[in-house]
Design an enzyme around this catalytic site. Structure first.
Site, PDB file in Angstrom:
ATOM      1  N   ASP A 145       0.826  -1.197   0.000  1.00 55.94           N
ATOM      2  CA  ASP A 145       0.000   0.000   0.000  1.00 55.94           C
ATOM      3  C   ASP A 145       0.869   1.260   0.000  1.00 55.94           C
ATOM      4  OD1 ASP A 145      -2.251   1.532   0.068  1.00 55.94           O
ATOM      5  OD2 ASP A 145      -2.635   1.279   2.206  1.00 55.94           O
ATOM      6  N   CYS A 206     -23.342  -4.242  -2.446  1.00 58.15           N
ATOM      7  CA  CYS A 206     -22.371  -3.238  -1.986  1.00 58.15           C
ATOM      8  C   CYS A 206     -22.725  -1.855  -2.536  1.00 58.15           C
ATOM      9  CB  CYS A 206     -20.952  -3.632  -2.407  1.00 58.15           C
ATOM     10  SG  CYS A 206     -20.767  -3.963  -4.164  1.00 58.15           S
TER      11      CYS A 206
HETATM   12  S1  SF4 Z   1     -20.680 -10.070  -4.566  1.00 58.75           S
HETATM   13 FE1  SF4 Z   1     -19.869  -8.375  -5.778  1.00 58.75          FE
HETATM   14  S2  SF4 Z   1     -21.647  -7.068  -6.127  1.00 58.75           S
HETATM   15 FE2  SF4 Z   1     -22.190  -8.409  -4.394  1.00 58.75          FE
HETATM   16  S3  SF4 Z   1     -21.625  -7.271  -2.566  1.00 58.75           S
HETATM   17 FE3  SF4 Z   1     -19.858  -8.540  -3.126  1.00 58.75          FE
HETATM   18  S4  SF4 Z   1     -18.570  -7.195  -4.382  1.00 58.75           S
HETATM   19 FE4  SF4 Z   1     -20.592  -6.277  -4.318  1.00 58.75          FE
END
Ligand code: SF4
Ligand code: SF4
Length: 371
Positions: A145, A206
């Protein structure tokens, strides 16, 4: 020149040594990441990086590991899990008197720990090569990082996971609560180069959960709206529109990871150093706000929270207190600190006081991007 069989055997040793050093997985990729450059430059052109102007620097090196470390042929990428066994993240988010600190920051600062382990892995590799071929020139450098390293694409190419719609690397056996480290090397190690298939499918959890609507589209983050950016990278005032959706998140945010179904497979950390210090997993907002600057420096020493200065710390906590249930103790603390605060910071205390004085407020928990 050491032969191909030797490197095949060395590859197996690298996995063993990586596990011994606390890494959960390791993969090896080539240095071809140029094809990520147009997307990155389009992201910069939209201003989504906010005030992180350093992201504009050293573009040539970011997209060519051999330009950053001459001679680099391979990148060894490794994963180290950081989630504490009893992380209590949902419980803390639902307790508005408590402060939510991103789970990666609860223990000792990961930068030094992970970089040192990557360097130790490099030492073992170098020793094995020099034992077989004393004249071999071994050039290696470890990163975590830091520096212009395209960490996530390299990890993806090395087979450590896929890039989720939240832009983080995601692994079907381990979710996304992990750190990444990289070792650049000039050794012609065999390539893994088997990216995991993207398993996000139709899920958009998300994107939908983000309190500040920071994703203009899947796989694109507008950092300027992300609570991690607002509470950490941003040194000045936090725009008022984001304050209520921030809730009690005072250092970073994990919502887009916490909601991800793959994180039910997140592996608890085995590192003592990543375990929470000073009750950071579930502290009281008011306790942290009442710390003097000396206490702030003492208690956060050696943690990633030291990326904040004391003014940022108080700014973030004042917003948390403005979103907390009203109490005379919170009012008194805000009034007391306001007296000596710089004007830009005092404005946050005033905002929190107004919030505290409005018992009928209904906190806006979710913001929409302007169209
Ligand atoms: S599977 Fe993919 S779209 Fe669903 S919460 Fe996880 S990162 Fe986001
Ligand atoms: S960390 Fe929080 S604010 Fe940032 S994108 Fe994820 S959910 Fe949104």
């Amino acid at each position: 020149m050491t032969d191909a069989n030797f490197y095949l055997q060395l590859r197996q040793h690298i996995t063993t040594w990586a596990h011994e050093l606390g890494f959960a997985a390791v993969g090896i990729t080539d240095t071809q990441v140029k094809h990520y450059q147009p997307g990155f430059e389009a992201w910069l052109a939209k201003g989504y990086h906010g005030n992180m102007e350093w992201l504009r620097d050293h573009i040539d090196k970011r997209f060519d590991p051999a330009a950053l470390v001459p001679g680099t042929l391979r990148v060894i990428a490794a994963r180290m899990d950081y989630l504490p066994a009893n992380s209590r993240h949902i419980q803390v988010l639902k307790t508005p008197e408590q402060a939510y600190i991103a789970r990666y920051a609860l223990g000792r600062d990961y930068h030094k720990i992970v970089r040192k382990r990557m360097a130790l892995l490099g030492d073992k590799i170098r020793a094995a090569v020099l034992q077989a071929q004393p004249d071999e020139e071994v050039l290696q450098r470890a990163f975590v990082d830091s520096a212009p390293v395209l960490e996530r694409p390299l990890a993806e190419k090395a087979g450590l996971g896929w890039t989720g719609k939240h832009t983080l690397i995601l692994n079907e056996q381990a979710g996304s609560f992990f750190f990444l480290g990289e070792l650049f090397t000039n050794l012609p190690l065999p390539l893994d180069n088997q990216p995991q298939p993207n398993r996000c499918g139709d899920c958009a959890a998300c994107l939908q959960i983000c309190p500040t609507d920071a994703f203009p589209q899947p796989y694109v983050l507008d950092a300027r709206r992300c609570i991690a950016y607002l509470t950490i990278e941003n040194k000045g005032p936090i725009p008022e529109e984001f304050r209520e959706p921030m809730g009690n998140r005072v250092f970073g945010c994990d919502d887009c990871q916490a909601i991800c179904p793959w994180n039910k497979f997140a592996q608890p950390t085995t590192e003592e150093d990543f375990k929470p210090r000073h009750n950071f997993a579930a502290p009281q907002l008011l306790t942290l706000f009442n710390w003097t600057e000396a206490e702030f420096l003492r208690y956060t020493q050696g943690t990633a929270m030291r990326r904040l200065n004391y003014s940022q710390w108080q700014r973030n906590l004042a917003i948390g207190l403005g979103n907390a249930p009203s109490t005379p103790e919170i009012m008194a603390a805000l009034e007391a600190k306001k007296a000596n605060a710089e004007p830009w910071l005092a404005e946050h205390f005033d905002w929190a006081i107004r919030q505290q004085l409005n018992p009928n407020r209904r906190r806006k928990r979710k913001l929409k991007r302007p169209d």
